[in-house]
Write a protein that holds these residues in place. Structure first.
Motif, PDB file in Angstrom:
ATOM      1  N   PRO A 274      -0.107 -22.012   6.052  1.00  0.00           N
ATOM      2  CA  PRO A 274      -0.187 -20.629   5.567  1.00  0.00           C
ATOM      3  C   PRO A 274       0.299 -20.514   4.120  1.00  0.00           C
ATOM      4  N   GLN A 275      -0.365 -19.647   3.349  1.00  0.00           N
ATOM      5  CA  GLN A 275       0.006 -19.393   1.962  1.00  0.00           C
ATOM      6  C   GLN A 275       0.224 -17.902   1.768  1.00  0.00           C
ATOM      7  N   ARG A 276       1.012 -17.555   0.759  1.00  0.00           N
ATOM      8  CA  ARG A 276       1.221 -16.143   0.452  1.00  0.00           C
ATOM      9  C   ARG A 276      -0.069 -15.508  -0.053  1.00  0.00           C
ATOM     10  N   SER A 277      -0.292 -14.267   0.359  1.00  0.00           N
ATOM     11  CA  SER A 277      -1.450 -13.527  -0.156  1.00  0.00           C
ATOM     12  C   SER A 277      -1.139 -12.034  -0.099  1.00  0.00           C
ATOM     13  N   VAL A 278      -1.582 -11.334  -1.123  1.00  0.00           N
ATOM     14  CA  VAL A 278      -1.445  -9.871  -1.192  1.00  0.00           C
ATOM     15  C   VAL A 278      -2.781  -9.309  -1.635  1.00  0.00           C
ATOM     16  N   ARG A 279      -3.302  -8.376  -0.879  1.00  0.00           N
ATOM     17  CA  ARG A 279      -4.574  -7.743  -1.232  1.00  0.00           C
ATOM     18  C   ARG A 279      -4.531  -6.246  -0.927  1.00  0.00           C
ATOM     19  N   LEU A 280      -5.239  -5.486  -1.745  1.00  0.00           N
ATOM     20  CA  LEU A 280      -5.538  -4.090  -1.439  1.00  0.00           C
ATOM     21  C   LEU A 280      -6.965  -4.066  -0.902  1.00  0.00           C
ATOM     22  N   ILE A 281      -7.121  -3.805   0.380  1.00  0.00           N
ATOM     23  CA  ILE A 281      -8.465  -3.777   0.959  1.00  0.00           C
ATOM     24  C   ILE A 281      -8.839  -2.330   1.260  1.00  0.00           C
ATOM     25  N   PRO A 282     -10.120  -1.987   1.163  1.00  0.00           N
ATOM     26  CA  PRO A 282     -10.525  -0.579   1.160  1.00  0.00           C
ATOM     27  C   PRO A 282     -10.650   0.034   2.545  1.00  0.00           C
ATOM     28  N   ALA A 283     -10.965   1.316   2.563  1.00  0.00           N
ATOM     29  CA  ALA A 283     -11.272   2.003   3.816  1.00  0.00           C
ATOM     30  C   ALA A 283     -12.439   1.302   4.504  1.00  0.00           C
ATOM     31  N   PHE A 284     -12.386   1.233   5.821  1.00  0.00           N
ATOM     32  CA  PHE A 284     -13.451   0.633   6.637  1.00  0.00           C
ATOM     33  C   PHE A 284     -13.652  -0.854   6.350  1.00  0.00           C
ATOM     34  N   ASP A 285     -12.598  -1.526   5.893  1.00  0.00           N
ATOM     35  CA  ASP A 285     -12.749  -2.954   5.608  1.00  0.00           C
ATOM     36  C   ASP A 285     -12.997  -3.724   6.894  1.00  0.00           C
ATOM     37  N   TRP A 313     -11.927   7.464  11.060  1.00  0.00           N
ATOM     38  CA  TRP A 313     -11.590   7.041   9.701  1.00  0.00           C
ATOM     39  C   TRP A 313     -10.648   5.842   9.752  1.00  0.00           C
ATOM     40  N   VAL A 314     -10.906   4.854   8.905  1.00  0.00           N
ATOM     41  CA  VAL A 314     -10.061   3.658   8.816  1.00  0.00           C
ATOM     42  C   VAL A 314      -9.499   3.594   7.397  1.00  0.00           C
ATOM     43  N   SER A 315      -8.180   3.635   7.271  1.00  0.00           N
ATOM     44  CA  SER A 315      -7.526   3.749   5.971  1.00  0.00           C
ATOM     45  C   SER A 315      -7.605   2.465   5.151  1.00  0.00           C
ATOM     46  N   PRO A 316      -7.533   2.585   3.817  1.00  0.00           N
ATOM     47  CA  PRO A 316      -7.315   1.407   2.975  1.00  0.00           C
ATOM     48  C   PRO A 316      -5.945   0.817   3.295  1.00  0.00           C
ATOM     49  N   VAL A 317      -5.825  -0.504   3.197  1.00  0.00           N
ATOM     50  CA  VAL A 317      -4.624  -1.190   3.690  1.00  0.00           C
ATOM     51  C   VAL A 317      -4.046  -2.113   2.633  1.00  0.00           C
ATOM     52  N   LEU A 318      -2.703  -2.130   2.560  1.00  0.00           N
ATOM     53  CA  LEU A 318      -1.971  -3.160   1.830  1.00  0.00           C
ATOM     54  C   LEU A 318      -1.815  -4.334   2.786  1.00  0.00           C
ATOM     55  N   LEU A 319      -2.496  -5.429   2.490  1.00  0.00           N
ATOM     56  CA  LEU A 319      -2.532  -6.587   3.378  1.00  0.00           C
ATOM     57  C   LEU A 319      -1.666  -7.699   2.784  1.00  0.00           C
ATOM     58  N   GLN A 325       0.711  -3.992   6.022  1.00  0.00           N
ATOM     59  CA  GLN A 325       2.081  -3.590   5.709  1.00  0.00           C
ATOM     60  C   GLN A 325       2.158  -2.285   4.936  1.00  0.00           C
ATOM     61  N   GLY A 326       1.042  -1.571   4.841  1.00  0.00           N
ATOM     62  CA  GLY A 326       1.059  -0.282   4.163  1.00  0.00           C
ATOM     63  C   GLY A 326      -0.357   0.234   4.002  1.00  0.00           C
ATOM     64  N   VAL A 327      -0.461   1.416   3.429  1.00  0.00           N
ATOM     65  CA  VAL A 327      -1.756   2.006   3.114  1.00  0.00           C
ATOM     66  C   VAL A 327      -1.756   2.388   1.641  1.00  0.00           C
ATOM     67  N   TRP A 328      -2.930   2.675   1.118  1.00  0.00           N
ATOM     68  CA  TRP A 328      -3.031   3.047  -0.284  1.00  0.00           C
ATOM     69  C   TRP A 328      -4.251   3.937  -0.486  1.00  0.00           C
ATOM     70  N   ARG A 329      -4.330   4.550  -1.629  1.00  0.00           N
ATOM     71  CA  ARG A 329      -5.496   5.365  -1.975  1.00  0.00           C
ATOM     72  C   ARG A 329      -5.688   5.312  -3.482  1.00  0.00           C
ATOM     73  N   HIS A 330      -6.886   5.654  -3.909  1.00  0.00           N
ATOM     74  CA  HIS A 330      -7.123   5.725  -5.347  1.00  0.00           C
ATOM     75  C   HIS A 330      -8.006   6.920  -5.663  1.00  0.00           C
TER      76      HIS A 330
END
Length: 376
Positions: A274-285, A313-319, A325-330
């Motif tokens: 496993p490796q570290r990864s951080v992504r902002l993935i969108p609604a309905f990903d 509705w499926v929220s954008p996610v902090l992955l 580990q969270g949600v986000w919006r823009h």
């Protein structure tokens, strides 16, 4: 039986979804194919699903592929939901979707005043009407009425529930979306719209291929996972599809529950680092939709309803490392792209830095200057 843990599975899925290392520029179609299509209830979310996974994606690439090059097709597919599918994959998906029982329930159509026989007539007429043509829904209703001599059919198309009566035609390869005219949605027939569809395939081969692709992107999966994702046959169909792969699949144990993976993938996940990864993935990903049944195992600090909200509705996610580990919006305001990230728990510095880099990348993609806010 091989025993697996959710951190290892999350790391493996992140890799399969190109959410730790993005696909190279030009990999848009390969990514869409690997994910079993792109969820397209909100078209901008489908674009951001690719943005999260493909390096150097052009902001206009999806629009061009849909309406100019015709290398992506917008249509109703799994679960009767809107998807973008690569043109090369269309015959595969139509062959598999033709086996779905989702729209073969007499009780459903009685509510629309139709028998199954009438539905079949209507579906065939829709395909005939759209062959070589691009039409608004109103134009399609009028032509179907003329072809069938049925005012009833014309009325059902013109005034019926928005998409339900059209979905059987889409899933049997007789209808897909075409460029809209102003605010009016248009349709056409795939066989006369796309330039070079992929090779034809029979239903059994198609369902085996679809099962392989699903397991390759969303495994390990239980029968329930596959049945929920497919939405057209229930547990019995899921059991049959997995059994049809024989030694290509292997059972694994995940938190005391039996699930299935492709045998080659089960060997790979055992050796994964496993490796570290951080992504902002969108609604309905697709990552989040594919995890809907077992999402609680991939949520850290948040509740299911924070991500899977009312009315589908499926929220954008902090992955982070494959965990939600969270949600986000823009929001775009003039030349600014305002991004608000709401972690479920306090996150370490490397997650903040990774998320900030993702937000900068998003602002650049959207052609604006970033304004970033973190909320508790």
């Amino acid at each position: 039986m091989q025993k697996l843990t959710w951190p290892r599975i999350a790391a493996w899925r992140v890799q399969r979804h190109h959410l730790n290392q993005r696909a190279p520029a030009g990999g848009m179609f390969a990514v869409a194919s690997r994910l079993c299509g792109l969820h397209a209830q909100v078209l901008s979310s489908a674009v951001l699903t690719l943005w999260a996974r493909v390096e150097g994606l052009n902001r206009d690439a999806v629009r061009r592929a849909l309406w100019e090059d015709r290398t992506l097709v917008k249509t109703w597919a799994m679960r009767g939901t809107l998807h973008l599918l690569p043109t090369d994959d269309l015959p595969l998906w139509h062959a598999a979707l033709s086996t779905s029982r989702r729209y073969r329930k007499p009780g459903l159509w009685r509510r629309f005043g139709l028998t199954l026989h009438e539905l079949d007539q209507l579906t065939e007429a829709i395909g005939d009407a759209l062959n070589g043509c691009v039409m608004t829904r109103e134009e399609l209703a009028q032509k179907v009425g003329r072809l069938t001599g049925s005012a009833k059919f014309a009325k059902k198309l013109a005034f019926g529930s928005w998409g339900t009566v059209l979905k059987p035609a889409a899933m049997s390869g007789r209808l897909c979306f075409a460029p809209s005219v102003g605010q009016r949605v248009c349709f056409t027939r795939p066989s006369s719209w796309v330039n070079r569809p992929g090779p034809q395939t029979d239903a059994q081969t198609a369902t085996m291929t679809v099962t392989r692709r699903f397991l390759a992107a969303y495994g390990p999966a239980t029968y329930d996972d596959l049945a929920r994702w497919w939405g057209g046959g229930g547990i019995t169909t899921a059991r049959q599809w997995i059994a049809a792969l024989g030694n290509e699949v292997a059972p694994v144990e995940l938190n005391g529950e039996q699930a299935w993976m492709l045998s080659a993938d089960a060997r790979e996940v055992r050796e994964l680092s496993p490796q570290r990864s951080v992504r902002l993935i969108p609604a309905f990903d697709q990552y989040v939709i594919g995890a809907s049944r077992h999402a609680e195992n991939l949520l850290i600090g948040g509740s299911r309803r924070s991500v899977y909200r009312p009315q589908g509705w499926v929220s954008p996610v902090l992955l982070v490392n494959g965990f939600m580990q969270g949600v986000w919006r823009h929001e775009i305001k003039g030349s600014r792209v305002e991004v608000v990230i709401t972690p479920f728990l306090k996150v370490p510095w490397w997650v903040r830095r990774g998320a900030e880099e993702e937000a900068e990348r998003l602002a650049s993609f959207l052609g604006g200057t970033l304004s970033l806010d973190w909320k508790a």
